[in-house]
Write an enzyme that holds these catalytic residues in place. Structure first.
Site, PDB file in Angstrom:
ATOM      1  CD1 TRP A  87      -2.268  -2.144   2.015  1.00  0.00           C
ATOM      2  CD2 TRP A  87      -2.791  -1.392  -0.024  1.00  0.00           C
ATOM      3  NE1 TRP A  87      -3.023  -2.856   1.604  1.00  0.00           N
ATOM      4  CE2 TRP A  87      -3.536  -2.352   0.398  1.00  0.00           C
ATOM      5  CE3 TRP A  87      -3.306  -0.819  -1.100  1.00  0.00           C
ATOM      6  CZ2 TRP A  87      -4.708  -3.013  -0.435  1.00  0.00           C
ATOM      7  CZ3 TRP A  87      -4.147  -1.087  -1.897  1.00  0.00           C
ATOM      8  CH2 TRP A  87      -5.001  -2.365  -1.683  1.00  0.00           C
TER       9      TRP A  87
ATOM     10  CG  ASP B 108      -3.151   3.928   4.409  1.00  0.00           C
ATOM     11  OD1 ASP B 108      -4.116   3.743   4.969  1.00  0.00           O
ATOM     12  OD2 ASP B 108      -2.976   3.272   3.143  1.00  0.00           O
TER      13      ASP B 108
ATOM     14  CE  LYS C  30      -8.615  -3.057   3.980  1.00  0.00           C
ATOM     15  NZ  LYS C  30      -7.613  -2.432   3.340  1.00  0.00           N
TER      16      LYS C  30
HETATM   17  C1  LIG Z   1      -7.047  -1.868   2.060  1.00  0.00           C
HETATM   18  C2  LIG Z   1      -5.957  -0.675   2.330  1.00  0.00           C
HETATM   19  C3  LIG Z   1      -5.857   0.214   1.247  1.00  0.00           C
HETATM   20  C4  LIG Z   1      -6.626   0.163   0.053  1.00  0.00           C
HETATM   21  O1  LIG Z   1      -7.924   0.619   0.429  1.00  0.00           O
HETATM   22  P1  LIG Z   1      -9.139   0.808  -0.748  1.00  0.00           P
HETATM   23  O2  LIG Z   1     -10.287   1.432  -0.103  1.00  0.00           O
HETATM   24  O3  LIG Z   1      -9.506  -0.399  -1.450  1.00  0.00           O
HETATM   25  O4  LIG Z   1      -8.523   1.644  -1.622  1.00  0.00           O
HETATM   26  C5  LIG Z   1      -4.961   1.171   1.521  1.00  0.00           C
HETATM   27  N1  LIG Z   1      -4.258   1.062   2.491  1.00  0.00           N
HETATM   28  C6  LIG Z   1      -4.320   0.099   3.514  1.00  0.00           C
HETATM   29  C7  LIG Z   1      -3.177   0.079   4.623  1.00  0.00           C
HETATM   30  C8  LIG Z   1      -5.160  -0.820   3.350  1.00  0.00           C
HETATM   31  O5  LIG Z   1      -5.242  -1.749   4.210  1.00  0.00           O
END
Ligand SMILES: *Cc1c(COP(=O)(O)O)cnc(C)c1O
Length: 360
Positions: free
Chosen positions: A101, A171, A195
């Site tokens: 990511w 993030d 998540k």
């Molecule tokens: C799942 C995830 C993403 C991507 O998320 P989307 O909503 O599918 O774009 C980005 N960063 C992390 C840390 C993730 O776990």
């Protein structure tokens, strides 16, 4: 009705209480005679929903007044572009690459300016967090970027990097609300909610007000400007209204659990059950350097691909779903987010013990 133990990395398990409440309110939301899905995002009922969601999140995370909370769409991945478009005033940013990511975010930033990869753990399949105490932070960096919890690899920053005074952007998709955070240490904290908080389709961005300006990269679409969303309290256009409503319920559920201190204690207890087992197992082993282990995502292997596949299959038959590891790492991964009850982890470990006896 029978519910499984869902160890999915995302979309992931939600509190049963929240799902039940949503079900009860499905046809008639509190006397409005309609579902939240069917109501105007400008209605009085919805205004209360979104305002309460924001207030509860502010309370949970202790978000200072000089930060905006934005409820946006496009997933976490859209932020990979929105961040450089809005924040790259000097067109320079430093990225710490600790997984897929972070790598994707770095690659996206390269489209818009000079993104520097100042540290990486790719040399060992992202199984650790590099030492970030004295990195070569660029003199003119607009920000330093991290992915705080690496969903795929199961690592987590236990201490934030030394950004040498530069703005930190994080993030936190897969560790959102799993423990207390000091918001003042960040310029931007953001995450997709699927998540640890709610249904896919909502991304929450917590951003310090001085970072929200008109001065964005030329050509930035209106919908990708933080300012437009901040000025309109996340209602510039139709927001992901139902998703925000569920997030709001999860915030209330978290408050009822005792807030983020209580969640941290619960999550540590849960994760320890699994890690303690892995550390003494003759068959299974964790793949992450001990001091960098995530409380949320726990990858492990047997060392034998066939046996891994057998485990995933038998676990599924026994009611433990989505234990297959990410396609880039193989093996298994148990995601044990806030809403995974401790019994789920205890029962998983019992099952692993039995599997070990039969197969070691
Ligand atoms: C799942 C995830 C993403 C991507 O998320 P989307 O909503 O599918 O774009 C980005 N960063 C992390 C840390 C993730 O776990």
């Amino acid at each position: 009705m029978s519910r499984v133990y869902n160890f999915s990395a995302g979309p992931a398990v939600l509190p049963e209480e929240v799902l039940k409440e949503a079900a009860e309110e499905m046809l008639d939301y509190r006397g409005t005679g309609m579902s939240v899905m069917e109501m105007s995002h400008r209605s009085k009922a919805y205004d209360t929903i979104i305002k309460e969601a924001e207030a509860d999140l502010r309370e949970l995370m202790n978000i200072p007044d000089n930060y905006k909370v934005l409820f946006l769409q496009g997933g976490a991945s859209q932020q990979f572009a929105m961040i450089p478009m809005n924040l790259m005033k000097n067109k320079v940013a430093d990225y710490i690459v600790t997984g897929q990511w972070a790598k994707k975010a770095y690659q996206e930033a390269c489209i818009y300016g000079k993104a520097n990869k100042i540290a990486s753990s790719e040399d060992q399949t992202f199984s650790y967090i590099p030492d970030c105490s004295d990195l070569p932070i660029s003199e003119d960096a607009d920000y330093v970027y991290i992915c705080e919890n690496n969903t795929i690899y199961g690592t987590k920053f236990k201490t934030l990097p030394n950004t040498k005074g530069k703005t930190l952007v994080a993030d936190v998709s897969s560790c959102f609300l799993s423990e207390p955070v000091d918001v003042t240490k960040y310029g931007v904290i953001y995450g997709g909610v699927q998540k640890n908080i709610g249904p896919a389709g909502v991304v929450i961005v917590i951003i310090r007000e001085d970072l929200i300006t008109e001065d964005v990269l030329p050509g930035t679409p209106t919908m990708l400007k933080y300012k437009i969303h901040a000025d309109n309290d996340s209602l510039y256009n139709t927001p992901p209204a139902y998703g925000i409503y569920i997030c709001g319920k999860v915030f209330k559920w978290l408050k009822k659990q005792g807030g983020l201190e209580a969640m941290k204690a619960y999550n540590e207890k849960k994760a320890a059950i699994l890690y303690d087992f892995l550390d003494q197992s003759r068959l299974f082993k964790g793949t992450v350097r001990r001091e960098d282990r995530s409380l949320m995502n726990v990858p492990f292997v047997t060392g034998n691909e066939e046996l891994d596949a057998k485990f995933v299959k038998e676990a599924k038959a026994a009611g433990f779903e989505n234990l297959k590891g990410h396609r880039s790492v193989g093996g298994m991964r148990a995601s044990i987010y806030n809403a995974m009850p401790i019994e789920g982890v205890e029962k998983l470990v019992e099952f692993m013990k039995k599997f070990e006896e039969e197969n070691a």
